[in-house]
Design a protein around this motif. Sequence first.
Motif, mmCIF file in Angstrom:
data_model
loop_
_atom_site.group_PDB
_atom_site.id
_atom_site.type_symbol
_atom_site.label_atom_id
_atom_site.label_comp_id
_atom_site.label_asym_id
_atom_site.label_seq_id
_atom_site.Cartn_x
_atom_site.Cartn_y
_atom_site.Cartn_z
ATOM 1 N N UNK A 147 0.834 -1.182 0.138
ATOM 2 C CA UNK A 147 0.261 0.047 0.021
ATOM 3 C C UNK A 147 1.098 1.250 0.018
ATOM 4 N N UNK A 148 0.436 2.446 -0.563
ATOM 5 C CA UNK A 148 1.107 3.747 -0.540
ATOM 6 C C UNK A 148 1.391 4.148 0.792
ATOM 7 N N UNK A 149 2.152 4.845 1.196
ATOM 8 C CA UNK A 149 2.539 5.420 2.411
ATOM 9 C C UNK A 149 1.455 6.437 2.770
ATOM 10 N N UNK A 150 1.380 6.562 4.013
ATOM 11 C CA UNK A 150 0.467 7.338 4.717
ATOM 12 C C UNK A 150 0.830 8.762 4.200
ATOM 13 N N UNK A 151 -0.117 9.643 4.617
ATOM 14 C CA UNK A 151 -0.018 10.965 4.070
ATOM 15 C C UNK A 151 -1.032 11.639 3.485
ATOM 16 N N UNK A 152 -0.913 13.188 3.078
ATOM 17 C CA UNK A 152 -1.993 13.838 2.878
ATOM 18 C C UNK A 152 -2.357 13.518 1.387
ATOM 19 N N UNK A 153 -3.711 13.335 0.883
ATOM 20 C CA UNK A 153 -4.055 12.917 -0.422
ATOM 21 C C UNK A 153 -5.254 13.467 -0.661
ATOM 22 N N UNK A 154 -5.553 13.865 -1.965
ATOM 23 C CA UNK A 154 -6.722 14.176 -2.639
ATOM 24 C C UNK A 154 -7.726 13.379 -2.758
ATOM 25 N N UNK A 155 -8.763 13.349 -2.243
ATOM 26 C CA UNK A 155 -9.945 12.054 -2.354
ATOM 27 C C UNK A 155 -10.314 12.275 -3.737
ATOM 28 N N UNK A 156 -10.459 11.213 -4.428
ATOM 29 C CA UNK A 156 -10.822 11.131 -6.053
ATOM 30 C C UNK A 156 -12.248 10.895 -6.302
ATOM 31 N N UNK A 157 -12.936 10.308 -5.361
ATOM 32 C CA UNK A 157 -14.094 9.717 -5.621
ATOM 33 C C UNK A 157 -15.211 10.216 -4.583
ATOM 34 N N UNK A 158 -16.400 10.051 -5.225
ATOM 35 C CA UNK A 158 -17.675 10.267 -3.957
ATOM 36 C C UNK A 158 -17.914 11.467 -3.625
ATOM 37 N N UNK A 159 -18.711 11.650 -2.673
ATOM 38 C CA UNK A 159 -19.159 12.858 -1.812
ATOM 39 C C UNK A 159 -17.949 13.836 -1.426
ATOM 40 N N UNK A 208 -7.368 15.166 2.612
ATOM 41 C CA UNK A 208 -7.338 14.316 4.038
ATOM 42 C C UNK A 208 -5.901 13.509 4.293
ATOM 43 N N UNK A 209 -5.499 13.479 5.494
ATOM 44 C CA UNK A 209 -4.298 12.499 5.812
ATOM 45 C C UNK A 209 -4.867 11.202 5.914
ATOM 46 N N UNK A 210 -4.374 10.241 4.845
ATOM 47 C CA UNK A 210 -4.718 8.873 4.782
ATOM 48 C C UNK A 210 -3.761 7.938 5.048
ATOM 49 N N UNK A 211 -4.295 7.133 5.861
ATOM 50 C CA UNK A 211 -3.489 5.881 6.329
ATOM 51 C C UNK A 211 -3.894 4.741 5.382
ATOM 52 N N UNK A 212 -3.407 4.333 4.199
ATOM 53 C CA UNK A 212 -4.001 3.102 3.667
ATOM 54 C C UNK A 212 -4.341 1.779 4.218
ATOM 55 N N UNK A 213 -3.618 1.605 5.505
ATOM 56 C CA UNK A 213 -3.799 0.385 6.053
ATOM 57 C C UNK A 213 -5.381 0.481 6.901
ATOM 58 N N UNK A 214 -5.802 1.580 7.034
ATOM 59 C CA UNK A 214 -6.990 1.687 7.799
ATOM 60 C C UNK A 214 -8.073 2.585 7.028
ATOM 61 N N UNK A 215 -7.703 3.657 6.234
ATOM 62 C CA UNK A 215 -8.596 4.422 5.399
ATOM 63 C C UNK A 215 -8.568 4.211 3.989
ATOM 64 N N UNK A 216 -8.398 3.120 3.343
ATOM 65 C CA UNK A 216 -8.502 2.840 1.993
ATOM 66 C C UNK A 216 -9.935 3.168 1.368
ATOM 67 N N UNK A 217 -10.830 2.588 2.257
ATOM 68 C CA UNK A 217 -12.439 2.921 2.102
ATOM 69 C C UNK A 217 -12.616 4.286 2.046
ATOM 70 N N UNK A 218 -12.009 5.383 2.862
ATOM 71 C CA UNK A 218 -12.407 6.527 2.672
ATOM 72 C C UNK A 218 -11.693 7.199 1.452
#
Length: 216
Positions: A12-24, A30-40
């Motif tokens: 998985x990619x490293x945790x860090x700030x990401x621009x959310x690409x999908x949905x509402x 957001x700060x995204x940790x892909x081990x816990x927040x892939x769904x977000x």
Amino acid sequence: MSTKQRIKRAILPAAGPRTLPFGVSRGLRMQIDFQRQTGQYLGLYEIEVARHLRRLCRGGRVSFDVGAREGYDALICAKLTGAPVLSFEAEPANLPLMQETFALNPTLAALVTPVLGYVGDGGGDTLRLDDFVDEARPPGFVKVDVEGAEESVLRGAERLLAGHRPALIVETHSWDAEAACGRLLASYGYRLTIVNQRRVLPDHRPTGHNRWLIAE
């Protein structure tokens, strides 16, 4: 560390700030940790209520976000409405997370006012939503997610419910709480829709009961 965790960390990619690409939440940073927040990141987090958020957070509607945590829902409300949001959070430990999230989204964050304190019916040290209503521009939408204190929050908003009738999304965490909130909202003439968790790839929930009341 388990084998599963090692594999996830490796691929998985490293945790860090990401621009959310999908949905509402598309476009939020957001700060995204892909081990816990892939769904977000993929726009799947609480996707069950996304269409209701889009419909109820109409342009120009002031919003109350009760149970703000890191400020995710407050920013969505600001994005959809382009209007002020009061963001209520009870836990001081969550304020740095909220400030970090807002720093990543300065334009939307300018619409959001954080309020630190427990929201309830006014007993003890709790805040009442009724005391935060600007009569000239009352909220048109209220989101409540407070891990069991939902009925107390609504009882502290009785003048708001009776006089201004905002739309609400109330996340409930027990059958009793859902029934009590449903009765209270129905007594003010609200029409209720119950939204269940999705069956496919559901979000992890710590409680056995987790549903939403859509009140209009």
